[in-house]
Enzyme design. Sequence first.
Site, short mmCIF file in Angstrom:
data_model
loop_
_atom_site.label_atom_id
_atom_site.label_comp_id
_atom_site.label_asym_id
_atom_site.label_seq_id
_atom_site.Cartn_x
_atom_site.Cartn_y
_atom_site.Cartn_z
N SER A 240 0.72 -1.38 0.06
CA SER A 240 0.04 -0.10 -0.01
C SER A 240 1.05 1.17 -0.03
O SER A 240 1.92 1.07 0.45
CB SER A 240 -1.02 -0.05 1.19
N TYR B 294 -1.79 -0.86 10.49
CA TYR B 294 -1.69 -1.18 8.98
C TYR B 294 -0.87 -0.69 8.05
O TYR B 294 -0.20 -1.23 7.27
CB TYR B 294 -3.16 -0.76 8.13
P1 NAD Z 1 -11.15 -7.15 -0.12
O1 NAD Z 1 -11.67 -6.73 1.17
O2 NAD Z 1 -11.92 -6.85 -1.41
O3 NAD Z 1 -10.11 -8.47 -0.44
C1 NAD Z 1 -9.33 -8.66 0.53
C2 NAD Z 1 -9.09 -10.21 0.39
O4 NAD Z 1 -8.28 -10.78 1.29
C3 NAD Z 1 -10.41 -11.25 0.30
O5 NAD Z 1 -10.52 -12.13 -0.41
C4 NAD Z 1 -10.47 -12.09 1.63
O6 NAD Z 1 -10.85 -13.13 1.76
C5 NAD Z 1 -8.92 -11.90 1.84
N1 NAD Z 1 -8.43 -12.00 3.12
C6 NAD Z 1 -8.44 -11.32 4.08
N2 NAD Z 1 -8.11 -11.95 5.48
C7 NAD Z 1 -7.98 -13.12 5.12
C8 NAD Z 1 -7.61 -14.26 6.01
N3 NAD Z 1 -7.50 -14.22 7.21
N4 NAD Z 1 -7.49 -15.47 5.36
C9 NAD Z 1 -7.58 -15.39 3.93
N5 NAD Z 1 -7.95 -14.57 3.33
C10 NAD Z 1 -7.97 -13.48 3.84
O7 NAD Z 1 -9.84 -5.85 -0.21
P2 NAD Z 1 -9.12 -5.15 -1.64
O8 NAD Z 1 -9.42 -3.93 -1.23
O9 NAD Z 1 -9.25 -5.89 -2.83
O10 NAD Z 1 -7.89 -5.36 -1.04
C11 NAD Z 1 -6.72 -6.31 -1.67
C12 NAD Z 1 -5.39 -5.86 -1.10
O11 NAD Z 1 -4.81 -4.63 -1.54
C13 NAD Z 1 -5.00 -5.87 0.36
O12 NAD Z 1 -3.96 -6.52 0.56
C14 NAD Z 1 -5.06 -4.67 0.79
O13 NAD Z 1 -4.49 -4.10 1.99
C15 NAD Z 1 -4.65 -3.86 -0.56
N6 NAD Z 1 -4.84 -2.34 -0.70
C16 NAD Z 1 -6.23 -2.05 -0.99
C17 NAD Z 1 -6.23 -0.80 -1.28
C18 NAD Z 1 -7.66 -0.03 -1.51
O14 NAD Z 1 -7.92 1.01 -1.42
N7 NAD Z 1 -8.88 -0.93 -1.76
C19 NAD Z 1 -5.36 0.20 -1.16
C20 NAD Z 1 -4.07 -0.25 -0.81
C21 NAD Z 1 -3.86 -1.45 -0.67
#
Ligand code: NAD
Length: 254
Positions: A152, A165
């Site tokens: 991130s 985080y």
């Molecule tokens: P999301 O919540 O849609 O997806 C998260 C995924 O992680 C889900 O499929 C969930 O099953 C999995 N997950 C979470 N905890 C888990 C566990 N204990 N065991 C197994 N699986 C687990 O979120 P997203 O926004 O698509 O995020 C995906 C990645 O991108 C993450 O690492 C997040 O930190 C990162 N990210 C997201 C953003 C944003 O703005 N959405 C920004 C920067 C980084």
Amino acid sequence: MGEMMNRTATNRQVALVTGSTSGIGAAIARRLVDEGLFVILHSGRSQEKGMALAAELGFAAYIQADLSQEVERVRLISEAADIAGKLDVLVNNAGISGLIPHDDLAAASPDIWRAQYEVNVIAPFQLIALSEKHLRKSAHRKGRACVINISSHAGVRPKGGSIPYAAAKAALNHVTRLLARSLGPEIRVNAVAPGLVDTPLTADWIEAQALWKAQAPMKRAARPEDIAQAVMMLIRTDYITGEILLSDGGLNLT
Ligand code: NAD
């Protein structure tokens, strides 16, 4: 799973994308299948969604595993490697976040710190460790083995949903650089560091959305497909390793 799956999968590069039934992970999975890879989908829960997406994508299978549990991580990599008999690419996308004001130190409890590190740092590291032997075999087949960690912008700048985080994502960025040194030349290790991405997770992050619209040179948050494009680029390169690719629409410049 059967013979047919094995034959289909082995013709393609095989990628495990964690957390790929929604948001960024699902977009990465779609893009990789479009580009000719076989994708192993994964999520912590949502098994039905995973099975349905695997059926829709065709060149895909699904495994459920709770990445906060060590035994589940071991099972995930073992089952993933069994599906096609090989593993060429690991995308550590699964992660947890949450909003805690940075000046509310009491709210950032030790339990929250532990949960953040368990899922956002220790799990991706252990998945890489467990995948290493498969990725090395891939390198010997010229499978262009690589790992991509989704971290991130909060791990690069003092920002983000919460301090635990942001610190966990900074740790993941450093793990990326350290492992690029340890695992080269066979395995490249890179990270994509998104800014705000429109996913179910950030649907009610009104302030951040306004900030990106007003200030980022790209004048919008990322779509999950933008992050998938960056991941695909890193998979296809041969000489980039240890890089943290900021994908924030240029907000860091403001
Ligand atoms: P999301 O919540 O849609 O997806 C998260 C995924 O992680 C889900 O499929 C969930 O099953 C999995 N997950 C979470 N905890 C888990 C566990 N204990 N065991 C197994 N699986 C687990 O979120 P997203 O926004 O698509 O995020 C995906 C990645 O991108 C993450 O690492 C997040 O930190 C990162 N990210 C997201 C953003 C944003 O703005 N959405 C920004 C920067 C980084």
